[in-house]
Enzyme design. Structure first.
Site, PDB file in Angstrom:
ATOM      1  N   ASP A 115       0.828  -1.196   0.000  1.00  0.00           N
ATOM      2  CA  ASP A 115       0.000   0.000   0.000  1.00  0.00           C
ATOM      3  C   ASP A 115       0.869   1.256   0.000  1.00  0.00           C
ATOM      4  OD1 ASP A 115       0.679   0.642   2.689  1.00  0.00           O
ATOM      5  OD2 ASP A 115      -0.918  -0.628   3.437  1.00  0.00           O
ATOM      6  N   LYS A 116       0.229   2.405  -0.164  1.00  0.00           N
ATOM      7  CA  LYS A 116       0.948   3.667  -0.359  1.00  0.00           C
ATOM      8  C   LYS A 116       1.928   3.953   0.771  1.00  0.00           C
ATOM      9  CE  LYS A 116       0.182   8.645  -0.959  1.00  0.00           C
ATOM     10  NZ  LYS A 116      -0.830   9.739  -0.933  1.00  0.00           N
TER      11      LYS A 116
END
Length: 245
Positions: A115-116
């Site tokens: 994820d980011k």
């Protein structure tokens, strides 16, 4: 009699050849760029028996792309997607202008996701079958993470992370959770997962009131991130591929 050879949809065949993603292939087909046996086909599910029909893109007969396998040290703040509808920077920024043996990189897809806010080891390939084996939740290799949390977990809490907790009908658990080092207010844990659920570590730790400060994937199977610099990539060699098996 031997069984008839399998048929696959045209978009899937282009993807399996390592030329593009299946969604991108569907766009090529809809745009009239793909011909089968000299006839333009606009149906992405048009049945194909590989090896028996001639497929061309933009008038050029297709050839299977050379299989390529890369590892990237993903920086925090990049999203794992080819294009982001919100205009955020993606992991492909790390490949801007990249070349291999004097030629631009072919189409590559992320193998799994980070994820980011997460960092570390992220694989890329144009080999869909290999990618599926790596991400297989039952037979794929374990993933190892180093996670900084906002507390000092004791042995009981580490055992609870291994035992797991039910959330929204899912059992979230770590294959193992060990304390690496601790400061006055936070600690680093090593967490190993043998399955891949969406945001699994963050959700698991949140269930025990632990906030993730940093999350770094440091290994997939026996393939370690090592000293690869942030934002840098390298090609996997045969020894690397063996470590992933």
């Amino acid at each position: 009699m031997s069984p008839p050879p399998p048929r696959h949809g045209l978009a899937r065949v282009l993807s399996k050849q390592g030329l593009c993603s299946r969604s991108e292939a569907a766009k090529w087909i809809a745009a009239g760029r793909v011909a089968v046996d000299g006839r333009v086909v606009r149906d992405p599910e048009f049945p194909i028996v590989q090896g028996r029909q001639r497929i061309a893109v933009d008038g050029q007969a297709i050839e299977a792309a050379q299989r390529l396998y890369l590892m990237l040290n993903k920086p925090r703040g990049l999203v794992t997607t080819a294009q982001d509808e919100r205009g955020r920077d993606t992991v492909y920024r790390c490949f801007d202008g990249a070349q291999l043996d004097g030629s631009p990189l072919p189409w590559l897809a992320p193998v799994g996701r980070l994820d980011k806010a997460s960092e570390g080891l992220l694989l890329f390939s144009n080999d869909p079958q290999w990618a599926a084996a790596i991400t297989d939740p039952e037979r794929g290799p374990d993933k190892t993470y180093h996670v900084q949390v906002d507390a000092i977990p004791d042995a009981a809490l580490l055992a609870a992370l291994h035992a797991g907790v039910a959330e929204d009908g899912e059992l979230l658990r770590a294959k193992s959770a060990t304390l690496l080092r601790a400061g006055e207010r936070n600690a680093w844990l090593e967490i190993v997962l043998d399955e891949g659920r969406n945001r699994q570590i963050r959700r698991l730790l949140a269930a025990f009131d632990l906030e993730v400060l940093r999350l770094v994937r440091v290994a997939i199977g026996a393939l370690a991130l090592g000293d690869l610099a942030k934002g840098q990539w390298r090609r996997l060699d045969p020894q690397d591929l063996q470590r992933l098996r």
